[in-house]
Structures are given as C-alpha cells and as structure tokens.
Design a protein around this motif. Sequence first.
Motif, mmCIF file in Angstrom:
data_model
loop_
_atom_site.group_PDB
_atom_site.id
_atom_site.type_symbol
_atom_site.label_atom_id
_atom_site.label_comp_id
_atom_site.label_asym_id
_atom_site.label_seq_id
_atom_site.Cartn_x
_atom_site.Cartn_y
_atom_site.Cartn_z
ATOM 1 N N LEU A 41 -106.356 -107.331 59.938
ATOM 2 C CA LEU A 41 -106.277 -106.102 59.134
ATOM 3 C C LEU A 41 -106.391 -104.823 59.954
ATOM 4 N N PHE A 42 -106.938 -104.911 61.170
ATOM 5 C CA PHE A 42 -107.165 -103.700 61.955
ATOM 6 C C PHE A 42 -106.600 -103.755 63.375
ATOM 7 N N GLY A 43 -106.284 -104.950 63.879
ATOM 8 C CA GLY A 43 -105.989 -105.087 65.303
ATOM 9 C C GLY A 43 -104.679 -104.484 65.762
ATOM 10 N N GLY A 44 -103.603 -105.255 65.668
ATOM 11 C CA GLY A 44 -102.323 -104.821 66.231
ATOM 12 C C GLY A 44 -101.410 -104.163 65.226
ATOM 13 N N LEU A 45 -101.894 -103.157 64.522
ATOM 14 C CA LEU A 45 -101.073 -102.494 63.505
ATOM 15 C C LEU A 45 -99.809 -101.887 64.103
ATOM 16 N N ILE A 46 -99.870 -101.506 65.368
ATOM 17 C CA ILE A 46 -98.714 -100.882 65.997
ATOM 18 C C ILE A 46 -97.515 -101.827 66.029
ATOM 19 N N PHE A 47 -97.765 -103.139 65.953
ATOM 20 C CA PHE A 47 -96.666 -104.099 65.931
ATOM 21 C C PHE A 47 -95.835 -103.984 64.659
ATOM 22 N N GLY A 48 -96.378 -103.344 63.627
ATOM 23 C CA GLY A 48 -95.646 -103.158 62.374
ATOM 24 C C GLY A 48 -94.801 -101.905 62.362
ATOM 25 N N TRP A 49 -94.418 -101.424 63.532
ATOM 26 C CA TRP A 49 -93.689 -100.174 63.656
ATOM 27 C C TRP A 49 -92.394 -100.178 62.857
ATOM 28 N N ALA A 50 -91.697 -101.305 62.778
ATOM 29 C CA ALA A 50 -90.420 -101.362 62.061
ATOM 30 C C ALA A 50 -90.585 -100.953 60.605
ATOM 31 N N SER A 51 -91.731 -101.254 59.998
ATOM 32 C CA SER A 51 -91.996 -100.839 58.615
ATOM 33 C C SER A 51 -92.545 -99.420 58.561
ATOM 34 N N LEU A 52 -93.437 -99.091 59.477
ATOM 35 C CA LEU A 52 -94.049 -97.762 59.463
ATOM 36 C C LEU A 52 -93.023 -96.671 59.704
ATOM 37 N N VAL A 53 -92.023 -96.932 60.533
ATOM 38 C CA VAL A 53 -91.046 -95.899 60.856
ATOM 39 C C VAL A 53 -90.282 -95.461 59.605
ATOM 40 N N ILE A 54 -90.117 -96.351 58.638
ATOM 41 C CA ILE A 54 -89.456 -95.975 57.385
ATOM 42 C C ILE A 54 -90.321 -94.985 56.614
ATOM 43 N N VAL A 55 -91.632 -95.237 56.604
ATOM 44 C CA VAL A 55 -92.554 -94.316 55.938
ATOM 45 C C VAL A 55 -92.568 -92.968 56.646
ATOM 46 N N LEU A 56 -92.599 -92.979 57.972
ATOM 47 C CA LEU A 56 -92.627 -91.729 58.735
ATOM 48 C C LEU A 56 -91.356 -90.921 58.513
ATOM 49 N N LYS A 57 -90.230 -91.609 58.399
ATOM 50 C CA LYS A 57 -88.984 -90.899 58.103
ATOM 51 C C LYS A 57 -88.971 -90.393 56.671
ATOM 52 N N GLY A 58 -89.606 -91.139 55.782
ATOM 53 C CA GLY A 58 -89.731 -90.670 54.414
ATOM 54 C C GLY A 58 -90.560 -89.405 54.312
ATOM 55 N N GLU A 59 -91.486 -89.223 55.252
ATOM 56 C CA GLU A 59 -92.316 -88.012 55.302
ATOM 57 C C GLU A 59 -91.683 -86.912 56.147
ATOM 58 N N ASN A 60 -90.463 -87.175 56.682
ATOM 59 C CA ASN A 60 -89.699 -86.192 57.469
ATOM 60 C C ASN A 60 -90.331 -85.830 58.806
ATOM 61 N N PHE A 61 -91.180 -86.675 59.362
ATOM 62 C CA PHE A 61 -91.712 -86.395 60.687
ATOM 63 C C PHE A 61 -90.579 -86.389 61.698
ATOM 64 N N PHE A 62 -90.546 -85.357 62.536
ATOM 65 C CA PHE A 62 -89.549 -85.185 63.584
ATOM 66 C C PHE A 62 -88.121 -85.072 63.055
ATOM 67 N N SER A 63 -87.941 -84.808 61.766
ATOM 68 C CA SER A 63 -86.585 -84.719 61.228
ATOM 69 C C SER A 63 -85.906 -83.453 61.717
ATOM 70 N N CYS A 64 -84.571 -83.476 61.699
ATOM 71 C CA CYS A 64 -83.819 -82.311 62.164
ATOM 72 C C CYS A 64 -84.063 -81.104 61.270
ATOM 73 N N SER A 65 -84.296 -81.329 59.967
ATOM 74 C CA SER A 65 -84.584 -80.227 59.057
ATOM 75 C C SER A 65 -85.901 -79.556 59.407
#
Length: 570
Positions: free
Chosen positions: A22-46
């Motif tokens: 539940l706490f260890g290698g969360l960074i390995f879930g990047w493929a799912s997290l990146v969708i959330v980060l894009k949904g929040e517009n982090f680093f977006s061109c806008s």
Amino acid sequence: MSQVPPIKKWLTFVTGVLECLLFGGLIFGWASLVIVLKGENFFSCSSVVNGQENGLSNSSANTTVTPVIFSNETRFTTLSPKNISDADSCAAPENKCPYQDEQLSLVFTIASACLSFMALPNGILYDKFGTRKTRIAASVMYAIAMLMTAFTTVASSEVLFASMCIMAASGGYLLITNMQIGNLFGDKRSTVITLVNGAFDSSSFVFLVVLKIYEGGVSFKAIFLFYSVATSLLLLRSLFLLPNKQFPWPLPQDYNYGICRAKNTRLPGADVELNHNHDAGELQQEALMSNGNAQQNEEEEEEVSTPELYYPTFMKGLKSGMFYTHIFWFSVIQLRNYFFMGTFNPWMTKLAEDNESSCDTVIRYTEAFAITQLFGVLCAPMNGLIMDMYRNYVTKKMVQDKQAGIESAYTKASLDLRSCVVAFSLTTFLGVLFSICVVIPILPIQYLSFVLQVILRSFLYGGNATFFAVGYPSRHFGKMLGADYGAGSIILMLQYPMFLLTVGTFGGDPAPVNIILLVLTALTIIHPVYLYFHCKWLDRQYRENGPQTVKKPRKMEDENLLVVDQVSTI
C-alpha cells in the motif's frame, strides 16, 4: 529457540507485506497516475500560456482543457476532468503538446532514479541508527511528499519533481526495513524476502485505484490528503512490530522486539535487544557484569561463514568481482523494466493509432496493465521457493554423498550462492522473453508482455535482495544493497535521453531502443555464469584448506542467553 510469540511473528509478516503493498513502490503505478496528472492539466500546454499568468488551479476549474491521448501527439478537448475516460473525447479537435509528455516523462525518470540512488544513504542510515529511528524519519518524509502533491497546482507543476522523488525514496526505505522480516522464518528466509519484494512491486496497483476514485468524482487533493494521514500507520508499526535495531541472523534465544516486548526476568535492568551491530556482545557482557553474573567459559573454535571470510569489511564487498557483474545484471534488467513503464502511454498510442477507437484502446490496455501489477505479490514467492528448493536439493545431495563415502561436488561454502545462479539465469531468460514480446508491434501480444513484466520484476528485485542477504555479511546488508541501487540509479538516468531519442530521432517508435535493450538483456547471462565458476572456486578452496575458524567466547553461565558477537576481521 526464539521466544518471539508466533502470533506476533505472523502479524509482523502480514503487516509488512501490506505496508509494502500500500505504501512501497507507488511510483511503479506511473502509467495510471499520469492519466490523473494529465486530467489535472499539470505541465499542459494551456498552463504554459495561461497558468502562470492566471494562477490556474487544478481544483478550481470545473471545465478545462483535458488531454485524452498520451503521446507526443496529445489531443485536447473541453471536458470535465471526471470525464477523462469518455470515449467521445477521442473525436475532439487536435492540439499537440509534446511539452507535457516530456515533462511528465522527466518526473518519472528522476523519481525512479531517486528510488535507487537514495538506497545507499538509506542503507547507511539503517545500519548505523537501526530500524526504528530511520523508519520514523522516512514516515514523516512520506507524509510530507503526499501533502506536497495534494497542494500542487497547475501553476506550480514543478513541485511534482520534489514530491515524487521524496515519495519514491521513502517507499524504498520501507522495503529495506521489511526485508529483514525473513530472519524470523528460518529456512523459509528467501521465500519471505521475495514475497515482501513482490508486495513492493505490486503496489503499483494503488494508482489504478486512485484513477478509478478520481474518475468517480473524488478530488485529486482529497485523495492525497487521505494518504498523508494514513502514514500514521507506518509510525505505529515502527514502534510495536519492528525492532529498535535489526533482526539478527540467526535469532538468539530469548529474543523479542518492539517497545512492548517482554523483559528478561533473569537479568533485571539488562533489557538489551540483541542485534548484529558491533556493540551487541559488549552490551550483554556489561549487563551481566553489573549484576555480578558474568562468568565466561573457555574460548571455543567457531567456523567462519563464507561471507565473513571473504568480505569482512564493506570495502572488500564493493571490490568483489561478483558485485560488479551483479551491478551489470541488475542495472540492465531494471532499465529494461523502467523504460517499459516510462514510455507505456506513448508506446500504446503508437500501437493503437490504426484502431478506430484508439482512445478506448489505450485506456483499456492501461487498465489491464495496472491490474496485472497486483499479481506481482503472487509471483514473487516463486523465485524464493525456487532458491529454497534448490538449496534443500543440494543439501540433501551432500548428505547422500557423505553417507556413500564419496566426495561431493558441492560444499557448504557455495550453498547459498548456487541457489542464486539458478534464480538469476531464470530471470535473464524471462527478461529476454519479455523484450522479444515488446519488440513485436502487435497489440494483443502485449497482454503477454504485461504478464511477463510482472513476473520479471518480481524475480529481479526478490533475487537481488536475497543475493545480498546470503552473499555478504548481514551487518553490511543495507550498505551493499544501497550501493547496488545507487549504481543502478545512474544507469536509470538513461531513460530520459532514450525517451527523447524515441520521440525525436525515431518519430515516436520505441522499437529500435527496445531492440538495443533486448541485446543488453541477453548479455546479463554473464552474471550467473560468473557466479557458477565462483561457486566452483569456493568449493575447491574449501576442500583444499578446510573450514576457517576463529576463537570467540560463546557460552555464558546463563545458557538461555546467547551473546551475538562479530567475527574479527580476517
């Protein structure tokens, strides 16, 4: 026989697995997290155009420009972030934003490298200060990382670089402290270590859950605030279910741990927790002297273990040949694994571009990949079981040869390392098979690559930890493992230039880079081959010179008290 209550031992094991899950290698879930980060517009061109000027907040806009395809040809549409998986979004007008993909890839590259690089400082702190103090520090840092992520806005997207790095490094320390649980389970030690590593790998599924909760309407900020509060569980476990220092190997008699451990009534005022540091024997001696009970028997000869004989100091371990070949083996396969995760979304988009509903296809494969990560905890014990079974086979063969009066092909000098030869050879084979599947540009075959990636990662990290547990003295475990991860982190930094090479030179096609990684992965067979001949050399030395021994005090008047001392440097 150890006095650790069985229920406490199993509770320590179960909670350790859950903690890594539940706490260890969360960074390995990047493929799912990146969708959330894009949904929040982090680093977006806008946000590059308007975010700095208008102070655009990731939680203040109900209708924003939301990315729905994940490559250097990202599409945008005017939708709520909660509708990020809406199939109709694929029909939206185009608005390319390579900047967002490059920045998010760089975040993952730096964070994953930090996970490995910080292993060496973590290992040094772990060996010096013990489990409890450094776990408390790691738990606090973990909570800070979650709070930083929760309060990050589009205008402050760069904060993700720091928060993801701190989260990854703190999670890595949780893994190091939990791998010592294997010392509680005797001859099942390798199985337990690999199971803990498998739980660490499977924690990538957490961000799939985060994605689903986010799509269900829960805010990004609320999710990470909840996780920051949940880190209090890490502190409680540090106090009650883990030792102040480290779990010794083998476990002494009357050993217990945690702040609620039972005191030794035979030695009032001498509640000393045994561990494998240099002061353990001296502390026990002083405690006995203060109570007038110290009567030392004659010194007796004790055989020196192979790790103590050849690698009595940390520096000798670093200079050993098998350490260099192990770094090559570990770094290449780890890079193969991380490049796969870091370029997953662009790669899937490339394969799905001829599909009529490419957006749906990318999301479906992303979810399938994230779900398979959960099964890493089931795959991990396979490697440990293989190592334990092979070790038992060799031991049985040695006994049979001795009873038959013939010279055995094996000696106990190489017993543990021989099991690593089998495990590492199998890991290399899995790495080659996985790399072949990735190179084939056929979408359905990638389901097989998902499965192989989970098994490969479990075998890689479980075998890596076990190698340092059996190949080097236990008091250097944290430092040796940290040095290994540190060297691997340098190689991991190649992810980002490889990503730029893929996007720029090869037009978004990762196949040429994957072919290079396939060749390098095949070359990692050098390590198990080297270990095989090293084991034969150890056996030959053992037959010619016999077991090496040292004189050291072992027995005290109280036979139920075992003094754990360090073998003098040879």
